[in-house]
Design a protein around this motif. Structure first.
Motif, PDB file in Angstrom:
ATOM      1  N   ASN A  39     -14.673 -21.542 -58.499  1.00 47.95           N
ATOM      2  CA  ASN A  39     -15.701 -20.555 -58.510  1.00 47.95           C
ATOM      3  C   ASN A  39     -15.043 -19.401 -58.991  1.00 47.95           C
ATOM      4  OD1 ASN A  39     -14.328 -19.710 -56.272  1.00 47.95           O
ATOM      5  ND2 ASN A  39     -15.803 -20.782 -54.840  1.00 47.95           N
ATOM      6  N   LYS A  40     -15.982 -18.217 -58.497  1.00 45.91           N
ATOM      7  CA  LYS A  40     -15.601 -16.822 -59.190  1.00 45.91           C
ATOM      8  C   LYS A  40     -14.533 -16.437 -58.308  1.00 45.91           C
ATOM      9  CE  LYS A  40     -19.455 -14.266 -56.930  1.00 45.91           C
ATOM     10  NZ  LYS A  40     -20.504 -13.108 -57.156  1.00 45.91           N
ATOM     11  N   ARG A  41     -14.441 -16.742 -56.965  1.00 50.32           N
ATOM     12  CA  ARG A  41     -13.226 -16.381 -56.293  1.00 50.32           C
ATOM     13  C   ARG A  41     -12.134 -17.066 -56.591  1.00 50.32           C
ATOM     14  NH1 ARG A  41     -17.926 -15.981 -53.460  1.00 50.32           N
ATOM     15  NH2 ARG A  41     -18.413 -14.012 -52.563  1.00 50.32           N
ATOM     16  N   LEU A  42     -12.078 -17.936 -57.492  1.00 50.02           N
ATOM     17  CA  LEU A  42     -11.100 -18.693 -57.776  1.00 50.02           C
ATOM     18  C   LEU A  42     -10.530 -19.887 -56.952  1.00 50.02           C
ATOM     19  CD1 LEU A  42      -8.686 -15.980 -59.641  1.00 50.02           C
ATOM     20  CD2 LEU A  42     -10.250 -17.390 -60.507  1.00 50.02           C
ATOM     21  N   HIS A  43     -11.637 -20.324 -56.344  1.00 48.84           N
ATOM     22  CA  HIS A  43     -11.287 -21.349 -55.399  1.00 48.84           C
ATOM     23  C   HIS A  43     -11.751 -22.527 -55.958  1.00 48.84           C
ATOM     24  CE1 HIS A  43     -12.141 -18.340 -51.684  1.00 48.84           C
ATOM     25  NE2 HIS A  43     -10.754 -18.147 -52.191  1.00 48.84           N
ATOM     26  N   ASN A  44     -10.989 -23.716 -55.787  1.00 47.79           N
ATOM     27  CA  ASN A  44     -11.329 -25.065 -56.477  1.00 47.79           C
ATOM     28  C   ASN A  44     -12.421 -25.444 -55.734  1.00 47.79           C
ATOM     29  OD1 ASN A  44     -11.114 -27.892 -57.118  1.00 47.79           O
ATOM     30  ND2 ASN A  44      -9.187 -27.088 -58.126  1.00 47.79           N
ATOM     31  N   ARG A  45     -13.394 -26.128 -56.375  1.00 51.83           N
ATOM     32  CA  ARG A  45     -14.601 -26.944 -55.906  1.00 51.83           C
ATOM     33  C   ARG A  45     -14.889 -28.302 -56.703  1.00 51.83           C
ATOM     34  NH1 ARG A  45     -13.843 -23.767 -52.440  1.00 51.83           N
ATOM     35  NH2 ARG A  45     -15.438 -22.656 -51.224  1.00 51.83           N
ATOM     36  N   THR A  46     -13.811 -28.820 -57.094  1.00 47.94           N
ATOM     37  CA  THR A  46     -13.856 -29.814 -57.904  1.00 47.94           C
ATOM     38  C   THR A  46     -14.446 -31.063 -56.938  1.00 47.94           C
ATOM     39  OG1 THR A  46     -12.004 -29.429 -59.139  1.00 47.94           O
ATOM     40  CG2 THR A  46     -12.712 -31.683 -59.322  1.00 47.94           C
ATOM     41  N   LEU A  47     -13.812 -31.248 -55.630  1.00 49.30           N
ATOM     42  CA  LEU A  47     -14.266 -32.239 -54.686  1.00 49.30           C
ATOM     43  C   LEU A  47     -15.574 -32.263 -54.358  1.00 49.30           C
ATOM     44  CD1 LEU A  47     -11.083 -32.604 -52.699  1.00 49.30           C
ATOM     45  CD2 LEU A  47     -11.623 -34.086 -54.468  1.00 49.30           C
ATOM     46  N   GLN A  48     -16.426 -31.142 -54.247  1.00 50.57           N
ATOM     47  CA  GLN A  48     -17.546 -30.979 -53.891  1.00 50.57           C
ATOM     48  C   GLN A  48     -18.686 -31.518 -54.758  1.00 50.57           C
ATOM     49  OE1 GLN A  48     -15.235 -28.906 -53.270  1.00 50.57           O
ATOM     50  NE2 GLN A  48     -15.407 -28.555 -50.980  1.00 50.57           N
ATOM     51  N   TYR A  49     -18.340 -31.617 -56.148  1.00 50.98           N
ATOM     52  CA  TYR A  49     -19.332 -32.140 -57.020  1.00 50.98           C
ATOM     53  C   TYR A  49     -18.880 -33.256 -57.999  1.00 50.98           C
ATOM     54  CZ  TYR A  49     -21.033 -27.398 -55.661  1.00 50.98           C
ATOM     55  OH  TYR A  49     -21.352 -26.447 -54.992  1.00 50.98           O
ATOM     56  N   PRO A  50     -18.488 -34.383 -57.465  1.00 55.06           N
ATOM     57  CA  PRO A  50     -17.918 -35.593 -57.889  1.00 55.06           C
ATOM     58  C   PRO A  50     -18.715 -35.926 -59.441  1.00 55.06           C
ATOM     59  CG  PRO A  50     -19.091 -36.196 -55.986  1.00 55.06           C
ATOM     60  CD  PRO A  50     -18.963 -34.680 -56.053  1.00 55.06           C
ATOM     61  N   GLU A  51     -20.131 -35.709 -59.422  1.00 52.00           N
ATOM     62  CA  GLU A  51     -21.168 -36.214 -60.511  1.00 52.00           C
ATOM     63  C   GLU A  51     -20.640 -35.480 -61.882  1.00 52.00           C
ATOM     64  OE1 GLU A  51     -24.068 -33.652 -57.872  1.00 52.00           O
ATOM     65  OE2 GLU A  51     -21.978 -34.433 -57.795  1.00 52.00           O
ATOM     66  N   LEU A  52     -19.906 -34.137 -61.716  1.00 51.86           N
ATOM     67  CA  LEU A  52     -19.671 -33.534 -63.020  1.00 51.86           C
ATOM     68  C   LEU A  52     -18.495 -34.127 -63.472  1.00 51.86           C
ATOM     69  CD1 LEU A  52     -20.815 -29.714 -62.000  1.00 51.86           C
ATOM     70  CD2 LEU A  52     -21.827 -31.667 -62.982  1.00 51.86           C
ATOM     71  N   GLN A  53     -17.915 -34.924 -62.964  1.00 52.36           N
ATOM     72  CA  GLN A  53     -16.785 -35.687 -63.726  1.00 52.36           C
ATOM     73  C   GLN A  53     -17.261 -36.359 -65.018  1.00 52.36           C
ATOM     74  OE1 GLN A  53     -13.442 -35.521 -63.280  1.00 52.36           O
ATOM     75  NE2 GLN A  53     -13.880 -34.045 -61.512  1.00 52.36           N
ATOM     76  N   GLN A  54     -18.726 -36.633 -65.073  1.00 52.39           N
ATOM     77  CA  GLN A  54     -19.105 -37.185 -66.190  1.00 52.39           C
ATOM     78  C   GLN A  54     -19.302 -36.321 -67.340  1.00 52.39           C
ATOM     79  OE1 GLN A  54     -19.435 -40.501 -66.292  1.00 52.39           O
ATOM     80  NE2 GLN A  54     -18.623 -40.485 -64.280  1.00 52.39           N
ATOM     81  N   LEU A  55     -19.226 -35.021 -67.126  1.00 49.69           N
ATOM     82  CA  LEU A  55     -19.351 -33.870 -68.452  1.00 49.69           C
ATOM     83  C   LEU A  55     -18.688 -34.256 -69.506  1.00 49.69           C
ATOM     84  CD1 LEU A  55     -19.818 -30.548 -66.461  1.00 49.69           C
ATOM     85  CD2 LEU A  55     -21.481 -31.677 -67.914  1.00 49.69           C
ATOM     86  N   PRO A  56     -17.231 -34.711 -69.642  1.00 48.76           N
ATOM     87  CA  PRO A  56     -16.430 -34.954 -70.825  1.00 48.76           C
ATOM     88  C   PRO A  56     -17.254 -35.983 -71.640  1.00 48.76           C
ATOM     89  CG  PRO A  56     -15.008 -34.927 -69.074  1.00 48.76           C
ATOM     90  CD  PRO A  56     -16.454 -34.825 -68.565  1.00 48.76           C
ATOM     91  N   HIS A  57     -18.139 -36.836 -71.105  1.00 41.34           N
ATOM     92  CA  HIS A  57     -18.635 -37.832 -72.061  1.00 41.34           C
ATOM     93  C   HIS A  57     -19.666 -37.138 -73.063  1.00 41.34           C
ATOM     94  CE1 HIS A  57     -16.888 -40.776 -69.810  1.00 41.34           C
ATOM     95  NE2 HIS A  57     -17.624 -40.771 -68.839  1.00 41.34           N
ATOM     96  N   TYR A  58     -20.210 -35.961 -72.791  1.00 41.67           N
ATOM     97  CA  TYR A  58     -21.267 -35.051 -73.414  1.00 41.67           C
ATOM     98  C   TYR A  58     -20.800 -34.151 -74.217  1.00 41.67           C
ATOM     99  CZ  TYR A  58     -23.966 -37.781 -70.056  1.00 41.67           C
ATOM    100  OH  TYR A  58     -24.466 -38.835 -69.308  1.00 41.67           O
ATOM    101  N   LEU A  59     -19.270 -33.965 -74.183  1.00 40.86           N
ATOM    102  CA  LEU A  59     -18.580 -32.735 -75.015  1.00 40.86           C
ATOM    103  C   LEU A  59     -18.161 -33.283 -76.189  1.00 40.86           C
ATOM    104  CD1 LEU A  59     -18.174 -29.521 -74.285  1.00 40.86           C
ATOM    105  CD2 LEU A  59     -15.766 -30.689 -73.775  1.00 40.86           C
ATOM    106  N   LYS A  60     -18.323 -32.637 -77.625  1.00 46.04           N
ATOM    107  CA  LYS A  60     -17.869 -33.019 -78.692  1.00 46.04           C
ATOM    108  C   LYS A  60     -16.764 -32.173 -78.946  1.00 46.04           C
ATOM    109  CE  LYS A  60     -22.494 -33.507 -80.583  1.00 46.04           C
ATOM    110  NZ  LYS A  60     -23.578 -32.672 -81.703  1.00 46.04           N
ATOM    111  N   ALA A  61     -15.649 -32.245 -77.980  1.00 44.38           N
ATOM    112  CA  ALA A  61     -14.326 -31.773 -78.074  1.00 44.38           C
ATOM    113  C   ALA A  61     -13.439 -32.289 -77.113  1.00 44.38           C
ATOM    114  CB  ALA A  61     -14.505 -30.263 -78.115  1.00 44.38           C
ATOM    115  N   PRO A  62     -12.017 -32.190 -77.298  1.00 44.53           N
ATOM    116  CA  PRO A  62     -11.155 -32.556 -76.603  1.00 44.53           C
ATOM    117  C   PRO A  62     -11.171 -31.624 -75.089  1.00 44.53           C
ATOM    118  CG  PRO A  62     -10.119 -31.553 -78.243  1.00 44.53           C
ATOM    119  CD  PRO A  62     -11.583 -31.681 -78.703  1.00 44.53           C
ATOM    120  N   SER A  63     -11.151 -30.560 -75.270  1.00 43.17           N
ATOM    121  CA  SER A  63     -11.207 -29.546 -74.046  1.00 43.17           C
ATOM    122  C   SER A  63     -12.110 -28.397 -74.420  1.00 43.17           C
ATOM    123  CB  SER A  63      -9.885 -29.172 -74.146  1.00 43.17           C
ATOM    124  OG  SER A  63      -9.381 -28.117 -74.926  1.00 43.17           O
ATOM    125  N   ALA A  64     -12.388 -27.884 -73.400  1.00 42.19           N
ATOM    126  CA  ALA A  64     -13.357 -26.700 -73.238  1.00 42.19           C
ATOM    127  C   ALA A  64     -13.477 -26.035 -71.847  1.00 42.19           C
ATOM    128  CB  ALA A  64     -14.803 -27.045 -73.666  1.00 42.19           C
TER     129      ALA A  64
END
Length: 302
Positions: free
Chosen positions: A47-72
Motif C-alpha cells: 500500500n501507499k504507506r509501504l505496508h504489505n497487504r498480499t495476504l489480505q487479497y488472495p484472489e489477486l494471485q491470479q493476475l499474472p495469468h492476464y499479463l502479457k509480460a514476465p513482470s510488471a
C-alpha cells in the motif's frame, strides 16, 4: 528480485475542476491505494504507506495469468463494489483483516476489483520517466481483459466527467497532465484531485474539549423521532467559532446522552441538549451509518 519500496505519486487536492487539453481525466475510485508487483507468477501487494497487504487479497494471485509480460509493477485502487459503486467500509474491513478464516470469508462475499491507472515497470524496465499517455498505452497493450482488474478509463472533458461522477454520488475525479512522469509524493504540479461534496444538516448533541476550548462537535440526525449519532466533526471549526461555542455549549450541558445509539460518555466529551444545529459537508455514509470526513460549514438557527 524486485524492491517493494516505490513511493506512490499522489494527486494534489484542488477545488476547481480543470478544463484543459493538456490534461486527461479519470474517475477517482474510493478504495485502498495499492502497488502490485508481479514477477515469476507471484504477486506482492504494497500500500501507499509501504505496508504489505498480499495476504489480505488472495484472489489477486491470479493476475499474472492476464499479463502479457514476465513482470510488471501496476498502480491502482482496490475497491469493493456494492450495486456498481465503491463501498469504502467494505474495502477497509478487508484491508484490516488478518485472520485466515476471515480473509477467506471476505474473499467470497466481498471480492475486490483492482482499478488500474498506471504502469511503473514492465519486464524490468523503469517507465516512470516516460509520459503518462505512453505508460497508459503500454498498460493497454500488456494487461488483458479479466474479472479481477480493470484499466481506469481516461476522458478529455473534465467538467462533464465531474458532473457525471457527482450525479452518481461518487468520490470525485483526478486530472493528470498527459506528459507527466511518475513522481514520488506531491512534489509536482501534474496530478490534481477534485472531490465531490455532499451536505447534511445535523443536530449538535455534544462536544469535545482541547485546552479548555471546543475542538469538535458530536453530531446526530433524527431517525424515526430518535436522535442517531453519526460521528464527530472538528474540521472547518474556526478559532472564533470555537471561542463562542466554548461559552454557549456548557449552558446546554446534560448528563444524559441525547443519542439513542451512543450512550457511553468518553473522557473529554460532554453531552448537550439537542437544541442547536450544524450543516456539514462530507464524502459518504459509512457502513455503520456515520459520516466520512465531515467538515463543519455553517451553524443552523434553532
Amino acid at each position: 528480485m524486485m524492491n517493494f519500496d516505490i513511493p506512490v505519486m499522489e494527486p494534489i487536492l484542488r477545488k476547481e475542476v480543470l478544463d484543459h487539453k493538456d490534461y486527461l481525466y479519470q474517475v477517482k475510485w474510493d478504495g485502498v491505494r495499492m502497488l502490485t508487483y508481479i514477477e515469476d507468477e507471484q504477486v506482492v501487494l504494497i500500500n501507499k504507506r509501504l505496508h504489505n497487504r498480499t495476504l489480505q487479497y488472495p484472489e489477486l494471485q491470479q493476475l499474472p495469468h492476464y499479463l502479457k509480460a514476465p513482470s510488471a509493477v501496476l498502480d491502482g485502487e482496490l475497491v469493493v463494489l456494492n450495486h456498481n459503486r465503491p463501498d469504502f467500509s467494505a474495502i477497509i474491513a478487508r484491508d484490516r483483516c488478518t485472520k485466515s478464516s476471515s480473509i477467506a470469508y471476505y474473499e467470497r462475499v466481498r471480492p475486490v476489483h483492482y482499478m488500474v491507472f498506471d504502469l511503473l515497470f514492465l519486464s524490468g524496465k523503469d517507465l516512470r520517466a516516460q509520459a503518462l499517455e505512453k505508460r497508459l498505452q503500454e498498460l493497454q497493450n500488456v494487461l488483458m481483459d479479466n474479472p479481477l482488474a480493470c484499466i481506469v478509463e481516461s476522458f478529455d472533458q473534465g467538467p462533464a466527467l465531474f458532473q457525471a461522477v457527482q450525479d452518481m454520488e461518487m468520490e470525485g475525479i483526478v486530472a493528470k497532465k498527459r506528459d507527466s512522469p511518475y513522481l514520488a509524493g506531491k512534489h509536482h504540479q501534474a496530478w490534481f484531485k477534485i472531490k465531490c461534496q455532499r451536505w447534511q444538516d445535523c443536530i449538535i448533541g455534544g462536544y469535545t474539549l482541547r485546552n479548555k476550548k471546543v475542538n469538535a462537535l458530536l453530531l446526530g440526525v433524527y431517525r424515526e423521532k430518535n436522535l442517531a449519532y453519526i460521528g464527530r466533526a472538528g474540521s472547518g471549526l474556526s478559532a472564533e467559532q470555537s471561542a463562542l461555542l466554548s461559552q454557549e455549549l456548557p449552558k446546554l450541558q446534560t448528563d444524559v446522552s441525547p443519542f439513542y445509539n451512543y450512550k457511553q460518555q468518553q473522557a473529554g466529551q460532554f453531552f448537550v441538549q439537542p437544541l442547536l444545529g450544524a450543516r456539514v459537508s462530507y464524502l459518504e455514509w459509512t457502513e455503520d451509518l456515520h459520516l466520512r470526513h465531515p467538515v463543519l460549514e455553517s451553524f443552523l438557527l434553532p
